[in-house]
Design an enzyme around this catalytic site. Sequence first.
Site, PDB file in Angstrom:
ATOM      1  N   CYS A   1       5.458  23.555 -12.348  1.00 53.22           N
ATOM      2  CA  CYS A   1       4.244  22.813 -12.007  1.00 53.22           C
ATOM      3  C   CYS A   1       3.040  23.198 -12.844  1.00 53.22           C
ATOM      4  CB  CYS A   1       3.827  23.111 -10.571  1.00 53.22           C
ATOM      5  SG  CYS A   1       5.121  22.946  -9.412  1.00 53.22           S
TER       6      CYS A   1
ATOM      7  N   CYS B   1       9.554  13.637  -9.916  1.00 51.65           N
ATOM      8  CA  CYS B   1       8.582  14.508  -9.266  1.00 51.65           C
ATOM      9  C   CYS B   1       7.195  14.054  -9.709  1.00 51.65           C
ATOM     10  CB  CYS B   1       8.865  15.940  -9.720  1.00 51.65           C
ATOM     11  SG  CYS B   1       7.596  17.112  -9.266  1.00 51.65           S
TER      12      CYS B   1
ATOM     13  N   CYS C   1      -5.440  21.731  -8.401  1.00 51.71           N
ATOM     14  CA  CYS C   1      -5.129  22.054  -7.009  1.00 51.71           C
ATOM     15  C   CYS C   1      -6.101  23.138  -6.567  1.00 51.71           C
ATOM     16  CB  CYS C   1      -3.690  22.583  -6.924  1.00 51.71           C
ATOM     17  SG  CYS C   1      -3.125  22.919  -5.240  1.00 51.71           S
TER      18      CYS C   1
ATOM     19  N   CYS D   1      -2.132  29.320  -5.104  1.00 49.00           N
ATOM     20  CA  CYS D   1      -0.953  30.180  -4.926  1.00 49.00           C
ATOM     21  C   CYS D   1      -0.794  31.021  -6.201  1.00 49.00           C
ATOM     22  CB  CYS D   1       0.296  29.335  -4.712  1.00 49.00           C
ATOM     23  SG  CYS D   1       0.182  28.256  -3.271  1.00 49.00           S
TER      24      CYS D   1
ATOM     25  N   GLU E   1       1.221  15.875 -14.701  1.00 52.34           N
ATOM     26  CA  GLU E   1       2.616  15.880 -15.146  1.00 52.34           C
ATOM     27  C   GLU E   1       3.564  15.301 -14.120  1.00 52.34           C
ATOM     28  OE1 GLU E   1       3.682  19.972 -16.023  1.00 52.34           O
ATOM     29  OE2 GLU E   1       1.572  20.297 -16.469  1.00 52.34           O
TER      30      GLU E   1
ATOM     31  N   CYS F   1       1.638  30.012  -9.194  1.00 46.34           N
ATOM     32  CA  CYS F   1       1.680  28.610  -9.617  1.00 46.34           C
ATOM     33  C   CYS F   1       0.651  28.331 -10.710  1.00 46.34           C
ATOM     34  CB  CYS F   1       1.424  27.719  -8.410  1.00 46.34           C
ATOM     35  SG  CYS F   1       1.467  25.961  -8.769  1.00 46.34           S
TER      36      CYS F   1
HETATM   37  N1  SAH Z   1       1.406  21.894  -3.153  1.00 48.87           N
HETATM   38  C1  SAH Z   1       2.731  21.535  -2.760  1.00 48.87           C
HETATM   39  C2  SAH Z   1       3.568  20.850  -3.811  1.00 48.87           C
HETATM   40  C3  SAH Z   1       3.492  21.296  -5.245  1.00 48.87           C
HETATM   41  S1  SAH Z   1       4.419  22.636  -5.878  1.00 48.87           S
HETATM   42  C4  SAH Z   1       3.437  22.740  -2.227  1.00 48.87           C
HETATM   43  O1  SAH Z   1       2.888  23.813  -2.230  1.00 48.87           O
HETATM   44  O2  SAH Z   1       4.556  22.608  -1.746  1.00 48.87           O
HETATM   45  C5  SAH Z   1       6.093  22.312  -5.720  1.00 48.87           C
HETATM   46  C6  SAH Z   1       6.899  23.579  -5.456  1.00 48.87           C
HETATM   47  O3  SAH Z   1       6.983  24.453  -6.604  1.00 48.87           O
HETATM   48  C7  SAH Z   1       6.281  24.417  -4.357  1.00 48.87           C
HETATM   49  O4  SAH Z   1       7.301  24.894  -3.526  1.00 48.87           O
HETATM   50  C8  SAH Z   1       5.661  25.545  -5.142  1.00 48.87           C
HETATM   51  O5  SAH Z   1       5.412  26.641  -4.336  1.00 48.87           O
HETATM   52  C9  SAH Z   1       6.680  25.773  -6.216  1.00 48.87           C
HETATM   53  N2  SAH Z   1       6.218  26.523  -7.366  1.00 48.87           N
HETATM   54  C10 SAH Z   1       4.988  26.544  -7.912  1.00 48.87           C
HETATM   55  N3  SAH Z   1       4.959  27.381  -8.957  1.00 48.87           N
HETATM   56  C11 SAH Z   1       6.187  27.877  -9.082  1.00 48.87           C
HETATM   57  C12 SAH Z   1       6.784  28.797  -9.988  1.00 48.87           C
HETATM   58  N4  SAH Z   1       6.071  29.349 -10.961  1.00 48.87           N
HETATM   59  N5  SAH Z   1       8.083  29.088  -9.832  1.00 48.87           N
HETATM   60  C13 SAH Z   1       8.806  28.510  -8.838  1.00 48.87           C
HETATM   61  N6  SAH Z   1       8.303  27.636  -7.963  1.00 48.87           N
HETATM   62  C14 SAH Z   1       7.010  27.328  -8.072  1.00 48.87           C
END
Ligand code: SAH
Length: 345
Positions: free
Chosen positions: A333, A101, A108, A112, A88, A115
């Site tokens: 994401c 973006c 991935c 986390c 995406e 996410c």
């Molecule tokens: N892997 C990288 C980039 C991808 S995610 C990283 O970790 O930075 C981009 C951003 O969105 C990151 O800050 C991530 O932690 C955040 N993110 C992911 N899922 C999210 C969610 N459900 N709500 C808010 N932010 C989220």
Amino acid sequence: MQTILDLNFEQMKDLMANFNEPSFRATQLFQGLHSGKTINEISNISKKLKDEILLNFDDFPAKIYKMLESKDGTRKYVFKFLDGNIVEGVLMKYKYGNTLCVSTQVGCRMNCFFCASSLNGLIRNLSAGEILSQVLLVNKDLGGNVKDRKITNIVLMGSGEPLDNYTSVVNFLKLISSEQSLNISMRNISLSTCGLVDKIDKLSRENLGITLTISLHAPNQQIREKIMPVAKTYKYDDLIKAVKRYFEKTGRRVVYEYALISGVNDSLKNAEELARSIKGDYSYHINLIPLNEVKERGLKTSKNAYQFMEKLNKLGVSATVRRTMGEDIEGACGQLRNKILKDEN
Ligand code: SAH
């Protein structure tokens, strides 16, 4: 095979020399591809040369598979690669320009807990050309081409951990900022990472001038390792030290991302601790993001965003709450990709 879009301009010139073609062919090809065209759509190249290229390389590596537009103008794109994998991208329209973006991996492996990107693990890395293709396709979709740039800013915040796909990501940054491509200034590009300390140091030595964004999401090691498994390998204090080194080396203000999760990291005590943990003689800003709820993850968004921000501001820490965009189109994401994968199965 490697996609032809992985090649930089010098490599394209070498290729044309190998095919005994005049060097202006490299310009024609590069400009066509970087306008978002496939080899066959480039009209000023002979059929013979096209066939020769396609014997040795894959064509333009992606297509726009779906596009959803939100009420606020935010667009979500789904790109499909030649092997059928999808990722995406999100286009956000601001007064100063358009920010895209992009994704750096299919899936991935950082896992986390909040996410959606790693719900199915890492499928594969994207090549530099595959990351680039997302920008070129949206630029074209907005009516642009290589000389008429419709995308002014890029954030590497789609699915994937950019520093877990280091070489392709750095090659992508060099490609997109090159004069023969869209020539997007590195100053208008942000790379977001969950904090691979050794790669942050490596990146600081590349001298790129991009903005480094750190997904911090916690005020201390204990909370961070609960929601971000990567913190077990790269400790909180070591990450903050690496961020300070990055600033010292590059002089670029660093941005921390902090997703506020109800009952996990959003108390005023957490704000105080956060301020203490990151303070120092360097330039930084905190983006507070109310958690975008991902159903499968079961975590709730915080209602304390503004109090949390005020507390930080009172302690002298620069922090703002990021307005959410595109919530009605599965903006977070990996959310839309997962929905499509489910619907198709
Ligand atoms: N892997 C990288 C980039 C991808 S995610 C990283 O970790 O930075 C981009 C951003 O969105 C990151 O800050 C991530 O932690 C955040 N993110 C992911 N899922 C999210 C969610 N459900 N709500 C808010 N932010 C989220």
